[in-house]
Each structure stands twice: as structure tokens, then as C-alpha cells.
Design a protein around this motif. Structure first.
Motif, short mmCIF file in Angstrom:
data_model
loop_
_atom_site.label_atom_id
_atom_site.label_comp_id
_atom_site.label_asym_id
_atom_site.label_seq_id
_atom_site.Cartn_x
_atom_site.Cartn_y
_atom_site.Cartn_z
N LEU A 47 109.36 -21.18 16.26
CA LEU A 47 109.04 -21.79 17.54
C LEU A 47 110.15 -22.74 17.95
N THR A 48 110.38 -22.80 19.22
CA THR A 48 111.37 -23.73 19.76
C THR A 48 110.93 -24.14 21.15
N THR A 49 111.65 -25.05 21.74
CA THR A 49 111.34 -25.48 23.10
C THR A 49 112.50 -25.13 24.01
N ILE A 50 112.20 -25.02 25.28
CA ILE A 50 113.25 -24.74 26.26
C ILE A 50 114.29 -25.87 26.27
N PRO A 51 113.89 -27.15 26.26
CA PRO A 51 114.91 -28.21 26.21
C PRO A 51 115.81 -28.12 24.96
N GLU A 52 115.23 -27.73 23.83
CA GLU A 52 116.03 -27.58 22.62
C GLU A 52 117.06 -26.46 22.78
N LEU A 53 116.63 -25.33 23.32
CA LEU A 53 117.56 -24.23 23.56
C LEU A 53 118.62 -24.62 24.57
N GLU A 54 118.21 -25.36 25.59
CA GLU A 54 119.17 -25.80 26.61
C GLU A 54 120.24 -26.68 25.97
N TYR A 55 119.83 -27.60 25.12
CA TYR A 55 120.76 -28.51 24.47
C TYR A 55 121.77 -27.76 23.60
N PHE A 56 121.27 -26.81 22.81
CA PHE A 56 122.15 -26.14 21.85
C PHE A 56 122.89 -24.93 22.40
N LEU A 57 122.38 -24.30 23.47
CA LEU A 57 122.98 -23.06 23.94
C LEU A 57 123.63 -23.13 25.31
N LYS A 58 122.96 -23.77 26.26
CA LYS A 58 123.40 -23.69 27.66
C LYS A 58 124.80 -24.29 27.84
N GLY A 59 125.64 -23.50 28.51
CA GLY A 59 126.97 -23.98 28.85
C GLY A 59 128.01 -23.90 27.75
N LYS A 60 127.67 -23.28 26.63
CA LYS A 60 128.63 -23.19 25.52
C LYS A 60 129.54 -21.97 25.65
N SER A 75 110.04 -16.52 29.06
CA SER A 75 109.02 -17.49 28.64
C SER A 75 107.93 -17.69 29.68
N GLY A 76 108.20 -17.36 30.94
CA GLY A 76 107.19 -17.55 31.98
C GLY A 76 106.82 -18.99 32.21
N GLY A 77 107.73 -19.91 31.92
CA GLY A 77 107.47 -21.32 32.16
C GLY A 77 106.83 -22.05 30.99
N ALA A 78 106.61 -21.38 29.88
CA ALA A 78 106.02 -22.04 28.71
C ALA A 78 106.97 -23.11 28.17
N LYS A 79 106.40 -24.21 27.68
CA LYS A 79 107.23 -25.29 27.12
C LYS A 79 107.69 -24.96 25.71
N VAL A 80 106.81 -24.35 24.93
CA VAL A 80 107.13 -23.94 23.56
C VAL A 80 107.12 -22.42 23.53
N VAL A 81 108.14 -21.84 22.95
CA VAL A 81 108.24 -20.39 22.91
C VAL A 81 108.46 -19.92 21.49
N GLN A 82 107.91 -18.74 21.21
CA GLN A 82 108.26 -18.08 19.96
C GLN A 82 109.60 -17.44 20.22
N SER A 83 110.58 -17.88 19.49
CA SER A 83 111.94 -17.48 19.81
C SER A 83 112.44 -16.41 18.88
#
Length: 101
Positions: A47-60, A75-83
């Protein structure tokens, strides 16, 4: 290579393997480094969160942006996703995803 397989441990009734046994044999006999991860109870706990993925992945890199955007869209807007990223990224060197060269 990461193979996310089956349903519940310990029977792991694997749909893809049953559909194409010959191809599965090629993969298993190829000698390629292979990580086999049962969906439940292993990958289902990635499990992870969208903000966590954004921090580690987005823009790299282009790849990390693609992985981030695909997960957000799915994710359909879910805050926590099974990744599923946890499964696949665990088999990749972080260099592959985050290297900007």
C-alpha cells in the motif's frame, strides 16, 4: 523480472501460467533473475499513498512520470492505493527509475 502471481497462498492458482504453460517454462528456464510474488498475502499489502508516489516519482524521469500518472489515473481518487508499483519497482534498480541521465 517480477512475476506477480496467483491469488491466495498457498495454492496460487495462476491464471497466466495455466493459459500459456510453454511461455511460463521459457521464463522459468531462461535464467533471467526472477522474483515471484504471491498476490495475497504479499502484493496485496503493498500500500502507498498518492502524495508518497508524487514525492518519490513525479518529475524525476519520463518513466517515473508515466508510472505516477498511470497510478493516479487508475486510483479513481483514492488516497491509499494498492500499488503494483511495489511489486515491479522491487525488481528494478532505483537507478532505472530515478536516473536522469
Amino acid at each position: 523480472m517480477a512475476w506477480r502471481n496467483g491469488l491466495d497462498w498457498p495454492d496460487q492458482k495462476e491464471f497466466n501460467l495455466k493459459q500459456d504453460v510453454l511461455s511460463a517454462r521459457v521464463v522459468f528456464d531462461s535464467g533471467v533473475p526472477l522474483i515471484v510474488m504471491p498476490c495475497r498475502p504479499v502484493v496485496s499489502h503493498f500500500l502507498t499513498t498518492i502524495p508518497e508516489l508524487e514525492y518519490f516519482l513525479k518529475g524525476k524521469t519520463k518513466l517515473s512520470d508515466y508510472l505516477f500518472n498511470s497510478t493516479v489515473d487508475y486510483s479513481g481518487g483514492a488516497k491509499v492505493v494498492q500499488s503494483d508499483l511495489g511489486c515491479y519497482c522491487s525488481s528494478l534498480a532505483s537507478q532505472l527509475i530515478l536516473d536522469t541521465n
